[in-house]
Motif scaffolding. Structure first.
Motif, PDB file in Angstrom:
ATOM      1  N   ARG A  44       0.684  -1.138  -0.033  1.00 53.43           N
ATOM      2  CA  ARG A  44      -0.030   0.124  -0.088  1.00 53.43           C
ATOM      3  C   ARG A  44       0.956   1.346   0.152  1.00 53.43           C
ATOM      4  O   ARG A  44       0.409   2.132  -0.760  1.00 53.43           O
ATOM      5  N   LEU A  45       2.064   1.117   0.643  1.00 57.27           N
ATOM      6  CA  LEU A  45       2.812   2.350   0.767  1.00 57.27           C
ATOM      7  C   LEU A  45       3.609   2.506  -0.865  1.00 57.27           C
ATOM      8  O   LEU A  45       3.524   3.647  -1.181  1.00 57.27           O
ATOM      9  N   ALA A  50       2.220   1.433  -3.274  1.00 58.65           N
ATOM     10  CA  ALA A  50       1.239   1.894  -4.712  1.00 58.65           C
ATOM     11  C   ALA A  50       1.118   3.562  -4.584  1.00 58.65           C
ATOM     12  O   ALA A  50       0.631   4.077  -5.569  1.00 58.65           O
ATOM     13  N   ALA A  51       1.506   4.084  -3.382  1.00 61.26           N
ATOM     14  CA  ALA A  51       1.445   5.652  -3.533  1.00 61.26           C
ATOM     15  C   ALA A  51       2.522   6.357  -4.034  1.00 61.26           C
ATOM     16  O   ALA A  51       2.845   7.605  -3.814  1.00 61.26           O
ATOM     17  N   ARG A  52       3.597   5.464  -4.346  1.00 64.52           N
ATOM     18  CA  ARG A  52       5.164   6.017  -4.663  1.00 64.52           C
ATOM     19  C   ARG A  52       5.223   5.490  -6.276  1.00 64.52           C
ATOM     20  O   ARG A  52       5.840   4.712  -6.510  1.00 64.52           O
ATOM     21  N   SER A  53       4.936   6.620  -6.923  1.00 63.65           N
ATOM     22  CA  SER A  53       4.870   6.548  -8.478  1.00 63.65           C
ATOM     23  C   SER A  53       6.631   6.422  -8.869  1.00 63.65           C
ATOM     24  O   SER A  53       6.804   6.039 -10.058  1.00 63.65           O
ATOM     25  N   PRO A  87      -2.424  -3.736  -4.038  1.00 63.94           N
ATOM     26  CA  PRO A  87      -2.759  -2.721  -5.141  1.00 63.94           C
ATOM     27  C   PRO A  87      -1.596  -2.199  -5.815  1.00 63.94           C
ATOM     28  O   PRO A  87      -1.816  -1.066  -6.742  1.00 63.94           O
ATOM     29  N   ILE A  88      -0.752  -3.159  -6.171  1.00 60.16           N
ATOM     30  CA  ILE A  88       0.479  -2.625  -7.131  1.00 60.16           C
ATOM     31  C   ILE A  88       0.392  -4.113  -8.090  1.00 60.16           C
ATOM     32  O   ILE A  88      -0.129  -5.168  -7.788  1.00 60.16           O
ATOM     33  N   GLN A 107       7.093   0.705   7.361  1.00 61.20           N
ATOM     34  CA  GLN A 107       7.469   1.975   7.235  1.00 61.20           C
ATOM     35  C   GLN A 107       8.997   2.073   7.011  1.00 61.20           C
ATOM     36  O   GLN A 107       9.798   2.699   6.442  1.00 61.20           O
ATOM     37  N   ARG A 120       7.908  11.603  -8.644  1.00 59.46           N
ATOM     38  CA  ARG A 120       7.220  12.228  -7.559  1.00 59.46           C
ATOM     39  C   ARG A 120       7.733  13.590  -7.160  1.00 59.46           C
ATOM     40  O   ARG A 120       7.153  14.673  -7.069  1.00 59.46           O
TER      41      ARG A 120
END
Length: 267
Positions: free
Chosen positions: A22-23, A25-28, A47-48, A238, A263
């Motif tokens: 999930r982390l 997935a937020a990092r293009s 989610p990736i 994290q 990003r």
């Protein structure tokens, strides 16, 4: 030279792997893929990008790392996935790819726990003894065949997927965690359980049964974790992301392929 983006292969199958996915997935700026072993019939998909199935041993994993230009390998498999973890260590060594283990800490006994630790399922069967008992069995379906050798016991079996065969005196509960302590306490009372057999999986998702057994004063036969190679290890998603940013980036610095992280370019 500008650093290239890290390309992450995440060996998944745990809640920690899902959290890291999930982390990511937020990092293009961090291309990543999750690999699932495929032992669970209906796994929770990340989610990736993902793949399902084995690699074909160390050689297959090495080939995958090379073909996909992987620059960071994260082993977030189950603490008892001994063979996959060993393959990851060897493949990372051969290919020169940094390896991190994302693994929840093992449970530690506290006051009131009545634990007997054993190395494997066969030893757990022996530890149950010959007198009939009512066993809450949560070792997973792959370890279940060992308990067929002790049919005198009643087994309350909880598993994510249905096993191929159950002991003659058994009740199956198909469920996926997390499991609350209060629910496990009630279940163990209602089923008149007198001993728990489980793995030292660690984490909070399935700790409820351990706490419930303590409250009920019940003994626990605990399969200890297999020995592992010395690998840099973190306990949270994290921390793993921070490691990827620090260790996974810049391992391939070809000017033809390097560019600033996406990003940052949007800032």
């Amino acid at each position: 030279m500008t650093r290239s983006r890290p390309h992450v292969l995440l060996l998944g199958g745990t809640s920690e792997a899902s959290a890291l996915a999930r982390l990511l997935a937020a990092r293009s700026d961090i291309p990543a893929m999750v690999s699932l072993a495929g032992r669970t019939i209906n796994p929770a998909l990340p989610p990736i990008a993902h793949r399902i199935g084995g690699f074909g041993g160390v050689e297959g994993l090495c080939a995958f790392l090379e073909e996909n230009a992987v620059t960071a390998l994260i082993d977030a498999t189950h603490p008892f996935a001994e063979r996959m973890s060993a393959n990851a260590v060897e493949a990372a060594r051969r290919m020169g790819v940094p390896l991190l283990a994302l693994q929840r800490p093992a449970w530690l006994a506290v006051d009131g726990d009545r634990w007997r630790e054993v190395p494997d399922a066969e030893a757990a069967v022996e530890a149950l003894g010959t007198a009939p008992r009512r066993v809450f069995l949560t070792t997973g379906r792959l370890e279940l065949p060992a308990f067929l050798a002790a049919p005198q016991h009643f087994y309350l079996v909880r598993s994510v997927d249905p096993p191929e065969e159950l002991p003659p005196r058994a009740r199956l509960i198909l469920a996926r965690g997390p499991f609350a302590e209060a629910d496990d306490y009630s279940l163990m009372q209602e089923e008149a359980v007198d001993i728990l057999v489980t793995k030292n999986s660690g984490g909070s998702a399935t700790y409820g049964k351990i706490a419930a057994a303590r409250r009920l004063g019940l003994p626990v036969i605990l399969l200890r974790r297999p020995g592992t190679a010395e690998v840099e290890t973190v306990a949270t998603a994290q921390e793993a992301l921070a490691w990827i940013e620090h260790r996974g980036a810049g391992l391939q610095t070809s000017p033809e392929t390097s560019r600033p992280p996406e990003r940052q370019s949007r800032v």
